[in-house]
Design a protein around this motif. Structure first.
Motif, PDB file in Angstrom:
ATOM      1  N   MET A 279      49.050  34.245   5.952  1.00  0.00           N
ATOM      2  CA  MET A 279      48.823  33.238   6.984  1.00  0.00           C
ATOM      3  C   MET A 279      47.831  33.760   8.011  1.00  0.00           C
ATOM      4  O   MET A 279      46.936  33.038   8.459  1.00  0.00           O
ATOM      5  CB  MET A 279      50.149  32.861   7.669  1.00  0.00           C
ATOM      6  N   GLY A 280      47.971  35.037   8.381  1.00  0.00           N
ATOM      7  CA  GLY A 280      47.037  35.636   9.332  1.00  0.00           C
ATOM      8  C   GLY A 280      45.622  35.685   8.802  1.00  0.00           C
ATOM      9  O   GLY A 280      44.653  35.636   9.571  1.00  0.00           O
ATOM     10  N   GLU A 281      45.488  35.762   7.477  1.00  0.00           N
ATOM     11  CA  GLU A 281      44.163  35.789   6.842  1.00  0.00           C
ATOM     12  C   GLU A 281      43.632  34.388   6.562  1.00  0.00           C
ATOM     13  O   GLU A 281      42.531  34.235   6.019  1.00  0.00           O
ATOM     14  CB  GLU A 281      44.248  36.566   5.523  1.00  0.00           C
ATOM     15  N   GLY A 282      44.424  33.374   6.919  1.00  0.00           N
ATOM     16  CA  GLY A 282      44.005  31.996   6.670  1.00  0.00           C
ATOM     17  C   GLY A 282      44.113  31.601   5.212  1.00  0.00           C
ATOM     18  O   GLY A 282      43.408  30.697   4.746  1.00  0.00           O
ATOM     19  N   LYS A 283      45.027  32.239   4.468  1.00  0.00           N
ATOM     20  CA  LYS A 283      45.199  31.953   3.041  1.00  0.00           C
ATOM     21  C   LYS A 283      46.569  31.324   2.805  1.00  0.00           C
ATOM     22  O   LYS A 283      47.481  31.461   3.636  1.00  0.00           O
ATOM     23  CB  LYS A 283      45.086  33.253   2.230  1.00  0.00           C
ATOM     24  N   PRO A 284      46.763  30.634   1.688  1.00  0.00           N
ATOM     25  CA  PRO A 284      48.071  30.047   1.383  1.00  0.00           C
ATOM     26  C   PRO A 284      49.123  31.138   1.192  1.00  0.00           C
ATOM     27  O   PRO A 284      48.849  32.191   0.603  1.00  0.00           O
ATOM     28  CB  PRO A 284      47.839  29.278   0.080  1.00  0.00           C
TER      29      PRO A 284
ATOM     30  N   GLY B 263      52.799  21.095  19.222  1.00  0.00           N
ATOM     31  CA  GLY B 263      52.482  19.885  18.462  1.00  0.00           C
ATOM     32  C   GLY B 263      53.439  19.709  17.304  1.00  0.00           C
ATOM     33  O   GLY B 263      54.597  20.143  17.359  1.00  0.00           O
ATOM     34  N   THR B 264      52.968  19.106  16.247  1.00  0.00           N
ATOM     35  CA  THR B 264      53.813  18.834  15.079  1.00  0.00           C
ATOM     36  C   THR B 264      54.072  20.122  14.303  1.00  0.00           C
ATOM     37  O   THR B 264      53.122  20.805  13.883  1.00  0.00           O
ATOM     38  CB  THR B 264      53.123  17.818  14.150  1.00  0.00           C
ATOM     39  N   PRO B 265      55.322  20.467  14.066  1.00  0.00           N
ATOM     40  CA  PRO B 265      55.616  21.685  13.293  1.00  0.00           C
ATOM     41  C   PRO B 265      55.357  21.453  11.811  1.00  0.00           C
ATOM     42  O   PRO B 265      55.485  20.336  11.307  1.00  0.00           O
ATOM     43  CB  PRO B 265      57.100  21.928  13.568  1.00  0.00           C
ATOM     44  N   PHE B 266      55.001  22.516  11.092  1.00  0.00           N
ATOM     45  CA  PHE B 266      54.792  22.402   9.652  1.00  0.00           C
ATOM     46  C   PHE B 266      54.970  23.758   8.989  1.00  0.00           C
ATOM     47  O   PHE B 266      54.909  24.807   9.641  1.00  0.00           O
ATOM     48  CB  PHE B 266      53.389  21.831   9.354  1.00  0.00           C
ATOM     49  N   ILE B 267      55.239  23.715   7.708  1.00  0.00           N
ATOM     50  CA  ILE B 267      55.290  24.939   6.904  1.00  0.00           C
ATOM     51  C   ILE B 267      53.860  25.258   6.494  1.00  0.00           C
ATOM     52  O   ILE B 267      53.136  24.394   5.986  1.00  0.00           O
ATOM     53  CB  ILE B 267      56.172  24.759   5.651  1.00  0.00           C
ATOM     54  N   TRP B 268      53.437  26.493   6.733  1.00  0.00           N
ATOM     55  CA  TRP B 268      52.073  26.897   6.379  1.00  0.00           C
ATOM     56  C   TRP B 268      51.838  26.630   4.893  1.00  0.00           C
ATOM     57  O   TRP B 268      52.742  26.805   4.077  1.00  0.00           O
ATOM     58  CB  TRP B 268      51.874  28.373   6.702  1.00  0.00           C
ATOM     59  N   PRO B 269      50.631  26.207   4.548  1.00  0.00           N
ATOM     60  CA  PRO B 269      50.316  25.863   3.149  1.00  0.00           C
ATOM     61  C   PRO B 269      50.779  26.916   2.144  1.00  0.00           C
ATOM     62  O   PRO B 269      50.654  28.121   2.386  1.00  0.00           O
ATOM     63  CB  PRO B 269      48.802  25.729   3.164  1.00  0.00           C
ATOM     64  N   ILE B 270      51.288  26.423   1.006  1.00  0.00           N
ATOM     65  CA  ILE B 270      51.867  27.295  -0.022  1.00  0.00           C
ATOM     66  C   ILE B 270      51.050  27.191  -1.302  1.00  0.00           C
ATOM     67  O   ILE B 270      50.667  26.106  -1.739  1.00  0.00           O
ATOM     68  CB  ILE B 270      53.318  26.891  -0.309  1.00  0.00           C
ATOM     69  N   GLU B 271      50.817  28.330  -1.910  1.00  0.00           N
ATOM     70  CA  GLU B 271      50.119  28.384  -3.197  1.00  0.00           C
ATOM     71  C   GLU B 271      51.069  27.936  -4.306  1.00  0.00           C
ATOM     72  O   GLU B 271      52.222  28.363  -4.344  1.00  0.00           O
ATOM     73  CB  GLU B 271      49.653  29.823  -3.443  1.00  0.00           C
ATOM     74  N   ASN B 272      50.598  27.067  -5.189  1.00  0.00           N
ATOM     75  CA  ASN B 272      51.409  26.541  -6.295  1.00  0.00           C
ATOM     76  C   ASN B 272      52.794  26.109  -5.791  1.00  0.00           C
ATOM     77  O   ASN B 272      53.831  26.664  -6.194  1.00  0.00           O
ATOM     78  CB  ASN B 272      51.576  27.578  -7.404  1.00  0.00           C
ATOM     79  N   PRO B 273      52.865  25.116  -4.908  1.00  0.00           N
ATOM     80  CA  PRO B 273      54.133  24.722  -4.288  1.00  0.00           C
ATOM     81  C   PRO B 273      55.181  24.260  -5.295  1.00  0.00           C
ATOM     82  O   PRO B 273      56.382  24.354  -5.025  1.00  0.00           O
ATOM     83  CB  PRO B 273      53.726  23.588  -3.346  1.00  0.00           C
TER      84      PRO B 273
ATOM     85  N   SER C 298      47.527  21.191   2.721  1.00  0.00           N
ATOM     86  CA  SER C 298      46.395  22.012   2.281  1.00  0.00           C
ATOM     87  C   SER C 298      45.903  22.814   3.478  1.00  0.00           C
ATOM     88  O   SER C 298      46.256  22.542   4.630  1.00  0.00           O
ATOM     89  CB  SER C 298      45.282  21.117   1.746  1.00  0.00           C
ATOM     90  N   LEU C 299      45.083  23.815   3.210  1.00  0.00           N
ATOM     91  CA  LEU C 299      44.492  24.596   4.307  1.00  0.00           C
ATOM     92  C   LEU C 299      43.662  23.707   5.218  1.00  0.00           C
ATOM     93  O   LEU C 299      43.630  23.910   6.445  1.00  0.00           O
ATOM     94  CB  LEU C 299      43.644  25.732   3.740  1.00  0.00           C
ATOM     95  N   GLU C 300      43.004  22.727   4.629  1.00  0.00           N
ATOM     96  CA  GLU C 300      42.180  21.813   5.428  1.00  0.00           C
ATOM     97  C   GLU C 300      43.050  20.984   6.379  1.00  0.00           C
ATOM     98  O   GLU C 300      42.701  20.780   7.550  1.00  0.00           O
ATOM     99  CB  GLU C 300      41.378  20.880   4.508  1.00  0.00           C
ATOM    100  N   GLU C 301      44.202  20.537   5.902  1.00  0.00           N
ATOM    101  CA  GLU C 301      45.102  19.750   6.759  1.00  0.00           C
ATOM    102  C   GLU C 301      45.674  20.615   7.881  1.00  0.00           C
ATOM    103  O   GLU C 301      45.831  20.158   9.021  1.00  0.00           O
ATOM    104  CB  GLU C 301      46.233  19.155   5.914  1.00  0.00           C
ATOM    105  N   ALA C 302      45.982  21.864   7.567  1.00  0.00           N
ATOM    106  CA  ALA C 302      46.479  22.778   8.597  1.00  0.00           C
ATOM    107  C   ALA C 302      45.415  23.021   9.661  1.00  0.00           C
ATOM    108  O   ALA C 302      45.692  23.055  10.855  1.00  0.00           O
ATOM    109  CB  ALA C 302      46.907  24.100   7.961  1.00  0.00           C
TER     110      ALA C 302
END
Length: 579
Positions: free
Chosen positions: A501-506, A519-529, A563-567
């Motif tokens: 997450m610190g590296e900006g990766k899933p 703001g709105t809470p969310f789970i950081w993007p996950i690889e192969n969810p 997705s990373l873009e949405e985050a």
């Protein structure tokens, strides 16, 4: 008459020797009984309590010697006067206990023959009559051996034997154990009440004002139907119920009761210190050594004390003991083992050994399948101290400033200046210091895992790195420790997710949540969810990503993988909304 004198002489002498020997076998137990008599609510002689052990030793030795002197006919006048003085003293004590119901067991025969006060009083009255009879016909009391040197030698040897025996049981444990906690007994079994055992029966005496007159109505418990004004009631026990041999044994910590847990545990070593303030500190060199050996060989080691957590926790830190204390009643602990510290070895509640701290090396320890032979207790203690500091202010910062934080701070033993003000600044200072120490350990000894420091100490280094900016530097080391079973792999998974997450990766396991500027809470993007729950299970997590998300953000939260873009869009939106 001569025959009657011989019979009375034998009965009195034998009884004094037997009574004195039983108490000499357990002088600490007799000193505890004397402290009950010295208490403010009994004789109000509390100034004598510090000398109770000395007084108990003197009394029991004199008791034995008087019995021997009477049997051999040694200085009969002095012996008879001392016997009379002693029996008058004991008769007064037992009458006082019986009449005022102050001490329920006189301790005349220790734990060998428990007597209620009235039984003890009757026994002392009989002895008083016999001693007065001997006084009246003392001319028939003749020495068994008339040689003065032989008589003096017998008395001197008896005194020496009493002193040596008393010293032995004080430096070790009673030679004979008559208590419910003797070796071979099972504590849990001794706590059970047999089916069909008699129950206590009470009568209730209700006092009413009926038409201006006081009236007492007796029932077996129910409230009487009386037309009158209730005044009071008194309870009278008319039949005592069955009392199991062990009826006051518990193991507690905070609000939790661990009695059943530990009574079902195999290979348990208990260190007893009934009062930390009064425990023999020189004994903890042996205690620490044997406790460390026991833990290395796979045993569970705990301490039992009646002292408060603030007292025993500081004691554990000061003496670097490898176990923690639980609470048990002080009287119970004094009954279990006559040493402080004392050692008790149990297996599923059955007492296998009891030892004085002087005999700690005699503790029988087998190497168990759960043995941890490479435990480094010095490193473990260092890491435990670091773990406490790592959470010190974090724990406080989770509680709102005010009465709740004050209560938590005081429960942690902190002063007002330590639980108020800028806590985050203080925690950063501790984190900086902790990080230096942990890096030194990691760089010289590798990861301090379960094999080296045991659990839960094996997580201490992980917490410090997790709270630092050094995750990239040590993540591979953590992964290696996790795969080797030295560190719970779910913690490795959390650290890896945090790094990604610190590296900006899933992230991989879905452990990291995010909220930008409230703001709105969310789970950081996950690889192969679609496979995240499988990965979570393999890593040791017991909840799905959906359940975990609700635990993190509330029951109304519904997990959706972004997705990373949405985050990134959420981050930008939060910046734009900031005034």
């Amino acid at each position: 008459m001569k025959t009657l004198v011989h019979i009375a002489r034998f009965l009195v002498g034998a009884l004094f020797i037997f009574s004195g020997f039983i108490k000499l076998n357990d002088p600490l137990g007799f000193s505890y009984k004397l402290q009950e008599y010295f208490a403010p609510e009994v004789l109000n002689l509390e100034f004598l309590s510090p000398y109770a052990l000395l007084i108990s030793i003197i009394l029991v030795i004199v008791e034995v010697l008087l019995g021997i002197a009477l049997l051999i006919g040694y200085r009969k006048k002095v012996t008879l006067w001392l016997l009379l003085a002693m029996i008058l003293f004991f008769t007064f004590l037992t009458f006082y206990s019986a009449y005022f119901n102050k001490v329920t067991d006189c301790g005349c025969f220790g734990d060998a023959i428990p007597l209620v006060p009235w039984e003890s009083f009757i026994k002392d009255l009989i002895l008083l009559v016999l001693i007065l009879f001997l006084f009246a016909f003392q001319k028939h009391i003749q020495p068994i051996v008339k040689n003065t040197i032989v008589q003096n030698s017998v008395m001197f040897l008896s005194f020496t034997a009493c002193m040596c025996f008393g010293y032995y049981v004080l430096m070790h444990l009673p030679w004979l154990d008559f208590r419910a906690y003797k070796v071979g007994s099972n504590i849990a079994e001794n706590m059970k009440i047999p089916e069909g055992a008699p129950e206590a029966i009470f009568e209730y005496h209700w006092k009413f004002n009926v038409n201006g007159e006081e009236k007492v109505i007796t029932t077996s418990g129910g409230y009487p139907q009386v037309e009158g004004e209730y005044i009071s009631y008194e309870t009278e026990q008319i039949q005592e119920g069955y009392i199991p041999p062990v009826h006051d044994f518990t193991i507690e910590k905070g609000d939790d009761n661990f009695t059943t847990t530990f009574m079902e545990k195999e290979n348990l070593i208990i260190i007893v210190a009934y009062n930390i303030d009064k425990t023999e500190r020189e004994g903890y060199t042996n205690i620490k050594k044997i406790a460390e050996e026991a833990i290395r060989k796979g045993y569970t080691v705990i301490g039992l004390t009646s002292s408060s957590p603030s007292v025993h926790e500081k004691f554990v830190r000061d003496y670097k003991l490898p176990f923690e204390f639980y609470y048990t009643d002080e009287t119970t602990l004094k009954t279990i083992v006559r040493a402080s510290p004392g050692i008790v070895s149990l297996d599923k509640g059955t007492i296998l050994q009891k030892l004085h701290y002087n005999d700690a090396d005699d503790l029988i320890l087998n190497t168990l399948p759960s043995a941890q032979p490479y435990l480094d207790f010095s490193l473990k203690f260092q890491l435990d101290s670091i773990a406490v500091l790592d959470q010190k202010y974090r724990k406080l910062m989770q509680v709102p400033e005010g009465p709740d934080r004050k209560a938590l701070g005081e429960s942690m033993g902190l002063g007002v200046e330590d639980y108020s003000g800028n806590l985050w600044e203080r925690q950063i200072a501790l984190d900086t210091s902790n990080l230096r120490k942990i890096e030194s350990i990691l760089n010289t000894r590798g990861y301090p895992g379960k094999t080296l420091v045991g659990t839960p100490t094996n997580t201490a280094a992980w917490y410090v790195i997790q709270h630092s900016n050094k995750i990239p530097e040590y993540l591979d080391l953590m992964k290696k420790a996790g795969k080797a079973g030295e560190l719970p792999f779910r913690l490795v998974a959390m650290m890896e997710d945090r790094y990604l997450m610190g590296e900006g990766k899933p992230q991989i396991y879905g452990t990291q949540g995010m909220t930008y500027n409230n703001g709105t809470p969310f789970i950081w993007p996950i690889e192969n969810p679609e496979e995240v729950n499988k990965r979570r299970k393999e890593a040791g997590f017991d909840t799905t990503i959906e359940a975990y998300a609700k635990d993190l953000f509330g029951e109304d939260f519904k997990f959706k993988n972004l997705s990373l873009e949405e985050a990134e869009a959420l981050r930008i939106a939060s910046i734009q909304q900031t005034p």
